[in-house]
Design a protein around this motif. Structure first.
Motif, mmCIF file in Angstrom:
data_model
loop_
_atom_site.group_PDB
_atom_site.id
_atom_site.type_symbol
_atom_site.label_atom_id
_atom_site.label_comp_id
_atom_site.label_asym_id
_atom_site.label_seq_id
_atom_site.Cartn_x
_atom_site.Cartn_y
_atom_site.Cartn_z
ATOM 1 N N ARG A 161 170.408 27.437 51.126
ATOM 2 C CA ARG A 161 171.840 27.503 51.327
ATOM 3 C C ARG A 161 172.565 27.661 49.991
ATOM 4 O O ARG A 161 172.407 26.840 49.083
ATOM 5 N N GLN A 180 182.151 28.000 50.578
ATOM 6 C CA GLN A 180 181.666 27.076 51.608
ATOM 7 C C GLN A 180 180.871 27.856 52.647
ATOM 8 O O GLN A 180 181.434 28.388 53.598
ATOM 9 N N ILE A 207 178.179 20.164 60.066
ATOM 10 C CA ILE A 207 179.452 19.514 60.343
ATOM 11 C C ILE A 207 179.264 18.018 60.552
ATOM 12 O O ILE A 207 180.066 17.209 60.111
ATOM 13 N N ASN A 266 179.083 37.747 67.269
ATOM 14 C CA ASN A 266 180.060 36.901 67.960
ATOM 15 C C ASN A 266 181.468 37.212 67.479
ATOM 16 O O ASN A 266 182.421 36.532 67.840
ATOM 17 N N PRO A 324 191.961 30.701 62.381
ATOM 18 C CA PRO A 324 193.344 30.832 62.844
ATOM 19 C C PRO A 324 193.452 30.851 64.369
ATOM 20 O O PRO A 324 194.506 30.565 64.909
ATOM 21 N N GLU A 325 192.343 31.157 65.044
ATOM 22 C CA GLU A 325 192.407 31.242 66.499
ATOM 23 C C GLU A 325 192.152 29.917 67.204
ATOM 24 O O GLU A 325 192.238 29.841 68.428
ATOM 25 N N TRP A 343 177.970 26.774 58.421
ATOM 26 C CA TRP A 343 177.055 25.651 58.656
ATOM 27 C C TRP A 343 175.684 26.085 59.156
ATOM 28 O O TRP A 343 174.730 25.338 59.063
ATOM 29 N N ARG A 363 188.857 28.714 51.860
ATOM 30 C CA ARG A 363 187.623 28.329 52.541
ATOM 31 C C ARG A 363 186.902 29.525 53.165
ATOM 32 O O ARG A 363 185.781 29.396 53.631
ATOM 33 N N LEU A 364 187.586 30.663 53.197
ATOM 34 C CA LEU A 364 186.926 31.876 53.696
ATOM 35 C C LEU A 364 186.524 32.807 52.557
ATOM 36 O O LEU A 364 186.226 33.979 52.781
ATOM 37 N N GLY A 408 175.845 20.454 54.508
ATOM 38 C CA GLY A 408 176.627 21.582 55.007
ATOM 39 C C GLY A 408 176.865 21.539 56.497
ATOM 40 O O GLY A 408 177.754 22.200 57.001
ATOM 41 N N ASN A 461 183.843 19.224 55.764
ATOM 42 C CA ASN A 461 182.818 20.241 56.030
ATOM 43 C C ASN A 461 183.234 21.340 57.009
ATOM 44 O O ASN A 461 182.394 22.004 57.580
ATOM 45 N N LEU A 462 184.521 21.504 57.238
ATOM 46 C CA LEU A 462 184.929 22.483 58.240
ATOM 47 C C LEU A 462 185.390 23.784 57.607
ATOM 48 O O LEU A 462 185.937 23.797 56.519
ATOM 49 N N THR A 463 185.197 24.857 58.366
ATOM 50 C CA THR A 463 185.795 26.111 57.968
ATOM 51 C C THR A 463 187.172 26.187 58.636
ATOM 52 O O THR A 463 187.606 25.236 59.269
ATOM 53 N N VAL A 464 187.853 27.300 58.463
ATOM 54 C CA VAL A 464 189.142 27.450 59.129
ATOM 55 C C VAL A 464 189.050 28.585 60.131
ATOM 56 O O VAL A 464 188.265 29.506 59.973
ATOM 57 N N LYS A 494 186.936 28.973 71.920
ATOM 58 C CA LYS A 494 187.763 28.243 70.957
ATOM 59 C C LYS A 494 188.267 26.884 71.397
ATOM 60 O O LYS A 494 188.933 26.225 70.613
ATOM 61 N N GLN A 535 182.973 36.749 64.747
ATOM 62 C CA GLN A 535 183.679 35.771 63.924
ATOM 63 C C GLN A 535 183.472 36.110 62.452
ATOM 64 O O GLN A 535 182.617 36.914 62.103
ATOM 65 N N THR A 551 184.904 22.901 67.212
ATOM 66 C CA THR A 551 184.404 23.392 65.936
ATOM 67 C C THR A 551 185.016 24.768 65.695
ATOM 68 O O THR A 551 184.919 25.636 66.563
ATOM 69 N N PRO A 552 185.680 24.963 64.561
ATOM 70 C CA PRO A 552 186.281 26.278 64.292
ATOM 71 C C PRO A 552 185.214 27.324 63.977
ATOM 72 O O PRO A 552 184.103 26.975 63.562
ATOM 73 N N GLY A 553 185.557 28.582 64.228
ATOM 74 C CA GLY A 553 184.642 29.670 63.858
ATOM 75 C C GLY A 553 183.665 30.051 64.944
ATOM 76 O O GLY A 553 182.781 30.870 64.721
ATOM 77 N N LEU A 554 183.800 29.456 66.126
ATOM 78 C CA LEU A 554 182.937 29.848 67.242
ATOM 79 C C LEU A 554 183.717 30.787 68.168
ATOM 80 O O LEU A 554 184.937 30.747 68.209
#
Lengths: 409, 510
Positions: free
Chosen positions: A329, A340, B288, A262, B336-337, A343, A290-291, B286, B331-334, B262, A264, B256-259
């Motif tokens: 996990r 992190q 969300i 995907n 940028p998009e 999910w 966080r990355l 873990g 519980n969120l990632t980041v 967007k 990402q 949800t970020p990271g999908l």
């Protein structure tokens, strides 16, 4: 046609013929006027990709979905000459500072366009720290490198060319050595007829991008199943597909068809090989804790050809790689490291049998029918692919002839 | 959560003094609200080449109540003790598979189009798909025009019903109890209906619309799940007439970020009963949703153009409506998009009572910093622009000082975002032949030379004016030349495509 016969004969009769000889006549190097398999020559002279996936749509045109889903927009439209010039460049060790390494040293067609090593080796055998990703289907990607730091094929190409630990070249030296080569001077003029005749680094990057974007693998047995041949996969492989896309294993959530990525960045928390420090990955690219430990989701197409696995080659087999996901996990995150995980990294509790079936399925993603031939000679007269260090899987063996014997390009 | 508190505090200190002053000075008059109430929300979706008038008519008419097309005449009946999957294997597109009451222990996967999986209910008895806690998912589909209705689904480890990129789906009248992660999860699909289902005991979202467009979720009852109904990274969705109670969080509109897709926008949440969603959070570590504070009625995270109208939202200990950006969510990632802020949220008339009676420390801190008292119905944390509310004086609100008065008072002009069945991409036979030739054949054949297979010239000489013979050979090749490997059959191409590719192959000239 005459050249193709000669080449075919060379390949059939003698291995030495397939090795570069400085004495090769410069006139032997001609650029293809036809597009590679899978491409159609447009009226404008560019090669446009044609694939059955163009029969389908995809939501928001993002090229992710299920079995019959369109691909993401691809890079194409390069001329046959640019693509073929890129092929010579790709296999020519002239591109490295010391003439020992070509792009193919780490992206070898017989090793899934990767190198069979845990991590790539640069000039003088230096460990560059991360695994060589396959070049298959890069035409569809919009970020490059494990840490997603580049945004075009051209930008990617410049990375290893000028990295001190990798090919160690400089744009100046690269351009100088190419301009000094009469064959390249002629071939570049042919591939870039509108430019002023002086070879530039930009042209090199363009030609490499052109060649790389022609490496398309979309005719695996999985694809036949996707297009509607329900006998294309065995019962075990189908079971594997259903584990793969189930919401227990969740593989397809990130390795999304049809590309099986995907695109990402995801934090998995895979272990580094013994004795190696933690690679923070995309944390550095985005300046974002966080990355930490995040890497770009790699395609799984031809994955059976590109062991070992993960960013630093920790897992030697597919079975080991899929086993990682069911061990809990964050189980391999070093103590004291704040990471992190994505999910979808959870505790799927897959059975041994399900892991076996996953491996069965992953092997259906192999398709190398459009793999172009290694040129028997390159314009520099150096050994095609390069001499040092040869991937271990090929060391000692001659550069084997392509399956496309006598192919015109 | 510590960081969340700190951030919330910083935001509050910076913005609230001014906001408080503004509220005192410029509280919008209720007359102004009344004047605008007649206008209707027009966030509407426009299909390709659809005229404005046609859009208006389609959105407002509500005449589309089914999207999977008309059922075919073929029918297969599956009885207790038989396999549903075997029926799916035998079924041609257009088939209705009727499953009689009984217990079925299998994963049913549908990789073809236009299959209707219909449970037969006899004297209240339904077919039961029971995973025994061992099987992963109950129903997986990737085809278009799939219908799944009238089943009981229980004890699967993964999802009850999961769609991957199927368009024009209808998931209706199922009882989904204790199936693990998601109850109903259509993903990457366009034009779908989820209605009249009952879901309970799901450890993530009971109904989860993921990365989809043009969706209608209505008349469902969802209770005792972590999240009731979640609209995530999706556009043009209506969630209406559902009964959502005793979950951790009731109705969610998320980015949800990271999908890979967007955005979430244009989500109408209306006419729902959203009540006492105070269930302790039992989401997987873990995940969300594990970060949702128990006692949240409606949660908007980063989603844009969410319209909340005519819901009854009561008895939530944290808040009736919580609006939050990515930075303040747990519980969120980041990414940028993806845009982290919820913009243009519209809260129209809703009935809200007994909310916020035991709210979380972050909200208490916000209230304290704004010198506010009371139990909050509506809480907004973090930035976002262009949001509005009607009749704000009816509620206790926190952080809504920059919300204006909405320019519309209802969503009556948008009855549905459903479309007539989305047609597959139309490919002319000539184009079809060319794509198949270049996409497949060219891997082994070139015009004038030898590759894996013989030259196209030689094939042309052999078949000349008989493309049908070549098409037949493609489907069922036999070895013709000793010096070439046998060709693998290409029978996965349909007959039309095989003939098209044969014609194309006999005509190419280079």
């Amino acid at each position: 046609m005459k050249r193709s016969l000669v080449v075919a004969l060379c390949m059939l009769v003698s291995m030495t013929c397939a090795r570069a000889q400085p004495s090769a006549s410069p006139a032997d190097f001609r650029l293809a006027a036809t597009c590679p398999p899978g491409f159609e020559l447009s009226a404008a002279g560019g090669c446009l990709l044609r694939t059955l996936y163009q029969f389908y749509d995809s939501l928001q045109e993002r090229g992710v979905g299920g079995l019959r889903t369109a691909l993401p927009a691809q890079r194409d439209g390069f001329t046959p000459q640019q693509i073929d010039l890129g092929r010579y460049l790709f296999f020519d060790p002239l591109l490295s500072a010391d003439g020992t390494l070509s792009c193919a040293s780490c992206h070898h067609p017989q090793l899934g366009w990767s190198d069979g090593r845990p991590r790539a080796l640069g000039m003088g055998g230096v460990d560059v720290g991360r695994a060589s990703p396959t070049v298959w289907n890069v035409a569809f990607l919009h970020t490059f490198f494990w840490d997603a730091r580049a945004h075009s094929l051209e930008e990617q190409a410049a990375g290893p060319l000028y990295a001190e630990k990798e090919m160690g070249n400089t744009p100046e030296q690269l351009v100088a050595s190419l301009n000094a080569n009469a064959v390249y001077a002629r071939l570049f003029r042919e591939a870039f007829p509108r430019d002023d005749g002086h070879i530039t680094a930009t042209q090199v990057h363009t030609a490499l991008a052109a060649f790389e974007s022609s490496l398309v693998s979309l005719n695996s047995r999985y694809d036949r199943y996707a297009h509607g041949d329900h006998a294309a996969l065995s019962a075990n492989e189908l079971e594997g597909l259903n584990v793969f896309r189930s919401f227990v294993a969740r593989c397809a959530e990130c390795h999304t068809p049809p590309l099986f990525t995907n695109q990402q960045v995801a934090v998995l928390g895979t272990p580094e090989p013994e004795g190696r420090p933690l690679d923070v990955g995309a944390e550095k690219t985005f300046g974002e804790p966080r990355l930490k430990g995040g890497f770009k989701v790699p395609t799984l197409r031809n994955i059976a050809k590109t062991a070992p696995y993960m960013h630093s080659g920790r897992f030697t087999t597919l079975r080991e790689a899929v086993g990682f996901y069911t061990k809990g996990r964050g189980h391999a995150i070093p103590p004291g490291v704040a990471m992190q995980p994505h999910w979808h990294i959870w505790e799927p509790d897959l059975s041994e049998q399900e892991l076996d079936r996953l491996v069965d399925f992953l092997q259906t993603l192999t398709d190398e029918t459009f793999s172009p031939p290694i040129p028997p000679r390159v314009p520099s007269g150096l050994e095609p692919v390069g001499t040092s260090p040869l991937p271990p899987a090929l060391a000692g063996a001659a550069v084997a002839p392509s399956t496309h014997q006598g192919e015109l390009r | 959560m510590t960081r969340t508190i700190v951030l919330a505090f910083v935001f509050a200190l910076a913005g609230f003094a001014a906001g408080h002053w503004y509220t005192k000075q410029g509280t919008p008059a209720r007359e102004a609200d009344a004047a605008r109430v007649a206008a209707s929300y027009e966030g509407g979706f426009r299909a390709d080449r659809e005229s404005a008038a046609a859009v208006g008519e389609r959105l407002a008419s509500g005449s589309i109540t089914a999207v999977a097309g008309t059922p075919g005449e073929h029918e297969i009946v599956v009885a207790d003790g038989e396999s549903i999957q075997e029926a799916v294997k035998r079924a041609a597109p257009g088939t209705v598979i009727r499953v009689r009451p009984g217990t079925y222990h299998e994963t049913v996967y549908i990789d073809k189009d236009a299959i209707r999986l219909v449970g037969v209910i006899e004297q209240g008895r339904r077919p039961v798909l029971d995973g025994h806690g061992k099987l992963n998912d109950a129903v997986l589909y990737s085809g278009n025009g799939i219908v799944v209705e009238n089943f009981t689904i229980t004890r699967y480890k993964g999802n009850g019903i999961m769609g991957q990129a199927g368009n024009n789906f209808e998931i209706r009248n199922n009882l989904i109890i204790d199936t693990g992660v998601y109850g109903i999860f259509p993903q990457l699909g366009k034009n779908g209906i989820v209605e009249h289902n009952v879901l309970s005991g799901i450890e993530d979202a009971a109904i989860y619309i993921g990365m989809s467009d043009n969706i209608h979720v209505a008349h469902n009852v969802v209770f005792e799940n972590v999240a009731g109904i979640e609209i995530e990274n999706s556009r043009h969705a209506i969630v209406e007439n559902n009964h959502v109670y005793d979950n951790t969080g009731g109705i969610l509109a998320f980015i949800t970020p990271g999908l890979p897709i967007k955005t979430t926008s244009d989500v109408i949440i209306r006419n729902n009963f959203v009540m006492r969603n105070n269930h302790p959070n039992f989401g997987a570590p873990g995940s969300i949703v594990a970060g949702i504070p128990a006692g949240t009625g409606i949660l908007v995270m980063a989603a844009d153009d969410v319209v909340i109208e005519d819901n009854i939202v009561s008895d939530h200990k944290t808040a009736g409506i919580l609006i939050v950006d990515h930075t303040n969510a747990a519980n969120l990632t980041v990414d940028p998009e993806s845009d982290p802020n919820p913009d243009r949220v519209a809260i129209l008339d809703n009935v809200m009572f007994r909310n916020g009676y035991d709210t979380i420390p972050e909200v208490k801190a916000l209230m304290l910093s704004g010198l506010q008292r009371g139990e909050p119905d509506i809480v907004r944390v973090g930035p976002g622009a262009g949001s509005c509310i009607l009749n704000r004086a009816r509620y206790v609100t926190v952080g809504l000082d920059d919300f204006g008065v909405c320019g519309f008072g209802n969503t009556d002009a948008t009855v549905t975002y459903l479309l007539p069945p989305v047609p597959p991409r139309v490919i002319e036979p000539g184009e079809r032949g060319k794509i198949a030739y270049l996409g497949i054949c060219s891997g082994c054949h070139i015009y004038g030379g030898r590759m894996v297979g013989p030259p196209v010239q030689a094939i042309q000489a052999l078949y000349m004016d008989d493309p049908q013979a070549l098409a037949d050979y493609i489907a069922n090749p036999v070895r013709k030349r000793d010096d070439y490997p046998e060709m693998p059959p290409q029978d996965y191409l349909d007959p039309e495509t095989r003939l098209a590719v044969a014609k194309y192959m006999l005509e190419v000239r280079n």
